[in-house]
Motif scaffolding. Structure first.
Motif, short mmCIF file in Angstrom:
data_model
loop_
_atom_site.label_atom_id
_atom_site.label_comp_id
_atom_site.label_asym_id
_atom_site.label_seq_id
_atom_site.Cartn_x
_atom_site.Cartn_y
_atom_site.Cartn_z
N GLY A 125 36.97 35.09 35.37
CA GLY A 125 35.71 35.49 36.00
C GLY A 125 35.86 35.71 37.49
O GLY A 125 35.31 36.66 38.06
N TRP A 126 36.61 34.80 38.09
CA TRP A 126 36.81 34.91 39.55
C TRP A 126 37.63 36.13 39.89
O TRP A 126 37.33 36.88 40.80
N LYS A 127 38.68 36.33 39.11
CA LYS A 127 39.54 37.49 39.34
C LYS A 127 38.80 38.79 39.06
O LYS A 127 38.99 39.79 39.74
N LYS A 128 37.91 38.73 38.07
CA LYS A 128 37.16 39.94 37.72
C LYS A 128 36.17 40.31 38.82
O LYS A 128 35.91 41.49 39.09
N PHE A 129 35.59 39.24 39.45
CA PHE A 129 34.67 39.50 40.57
C PHE A 129 35.43 40.10 41.76
O PHE A 129 34.94 41.00 42.44
N LEU A 130 36.63 39.57 41.99
CA LEU A 130 37.43 40.09 43.10
C LEU A 130 37.82 41.54 42.86
O LEU A 130 37.70 42.39 43.75
N TRP A 131 38.26 41.83 41.67
CA TRP A 131 38.61 43.23 41.32
C TRP A 131 38.38 43.45 39.83
O TRP A 131 39.01 42.82 38.99
N ASN A 132 37.43 44.31 39.52
CA ASN A 132 37.12 44.65 38.13
C ASN A 132 37.77 45.99 37.82
O ASN A 132 37.31 47.05 38.29
N SER A 133 38.86 45.92 37.06
CA SER A 133 39.61 47.14 36.77
C SER A 133 38.85 48.09 35.85
O SER A 133 39.11 49.30 35.84
#
Length: 301
Positions: free
Chosen positions: A10-18
């Protein structure tokens, strides 16, 4: 572990959603719009700030302060300068007046003859009171103006030439007095004796601002003794005015008056007051240096 991986995802997705191509929850187009908005917004604020500063600068002069109401003209000051306005000394103890005489020598160092040699900056204006020395309008294109020479020898025994201790060592102390510099100010001598003490009326003469010193309190009458005055006309001669400011008159020397107490009463604290008199010179009880000053002096045997 699965929950931790989910949180990390979730955190990584908020930082960058491919999938949506979003960085910190915004697409490239959204970031471009918001950055453009703030660029225009802060650019507009900066423009207003710079514009107001430029308008303000257009109202200011490089030659004269726009406002000169901090102290009503003119201020009268003295050397040595005293934090508590007290001059306490004993002729038998050099330590009691060494600080005073050192300060006076430092102040008078700018009046040394060798510092007034430059004919491009200085000129002789005589040793007698004369009318104003007009060197053109302040805003004219003349440029740097000449200044009148002032010889400290005119201060007699208070010049520091023959007596480095300015009379303190022999019980006849000196005080150097000057009118504060005010750009383009022309002090006007008194035209009558109506506002001048009777004992000072004889000092009224053309082309000079007279000064008189006396005891401030009635109970000190007679204790101050004789007061001698040294300088051009025992006052402030008009040929040294007007002053054209630091930019055009950076080498300007104010005329000085030296006062000497030749037989002050011993072992007594006396408060004396010095005042200058003129048509455009005023006094204020709340400002001890507006057109006058007072100092407590004590000569201890």
């Amino acid at each position: 572990m699965p929950a931790q991986n989910k949180d990390d995802g979730g955190w990584k997705k908020f930082l960058w959603n491919s999938e949506t191509k979003e960085f910190l929850g915004r697409t490239g187009g959204s970031w471009s719009k918001i950055l453009l908005f703030y660029l225009i917004f802060y650019g507009f604020l900066a423009g207003i700030f710079i514009g107001t500063i430029q308008v303000l600068l257009l109202t200011l002069s490089d030659l004269k302060p726009t406002w000169q109401d901090r102290v009503a003209p003119p201020g009268l000051s003295h050397h040595p300068r005293l934090d508590k306005a007290e001059l306490m000394f004993s002729p038998d103890s050099i330590e009691t007046y060494l600080e005073y005489t050192k300060a006076m020598r430092e102040f008078l160092s700018q009046y040394y003859v060798e510092k007034q040699d430059d004919a491009m900056q200085f000129e002789d204006c005589g040793d007698q009171p004369q009318d104003y020395k007009n060197r053109g309008d302040l805003e004219s294109d003349i440029g740097v103006r000449k200044a009148c020479r002032f010889s400290r020898a005119w201060l007699g025994p208070c010049s520091g030439i023959d007596d480095r201790h300015f009379g303190f060592g022999i019980g006849k102390p000196c005080v150097i007095v000057k009118l504060n510099r005010i750009v383009n100010f022309r002090p006007r001598p008194p035209t009558s004796n109506e506002t001048i003490p009777e004992e000072a009326q004889h000092k009224v003469q053309p082309n000079v601002i007279p000064m008189h010193c006396t005891n401030k309190k009635e109970e000190d009458a007679g204790k101050l003794g004789e007061v001698k005055y040294y300088g051009i006309g025992e006052g402030f001669p008009l040929q040294y005015y007007p002053y054209y400011g630091k930019k055009l008159h950076g080498h300007y020397l104010q005329p000085l008056v030296a006062i000497q107490f030749v037989n002050i009463t011993l072992n007594t604290e006396i408060r004396f007051e010095c005042k200058v008199f003129g048509e455009n010179i005023y006094y204020n009880d709340k400002d001890r240096y507006q057109g006058r000053f007072d100092v407590k002096i004590a000569f201890k045997s």
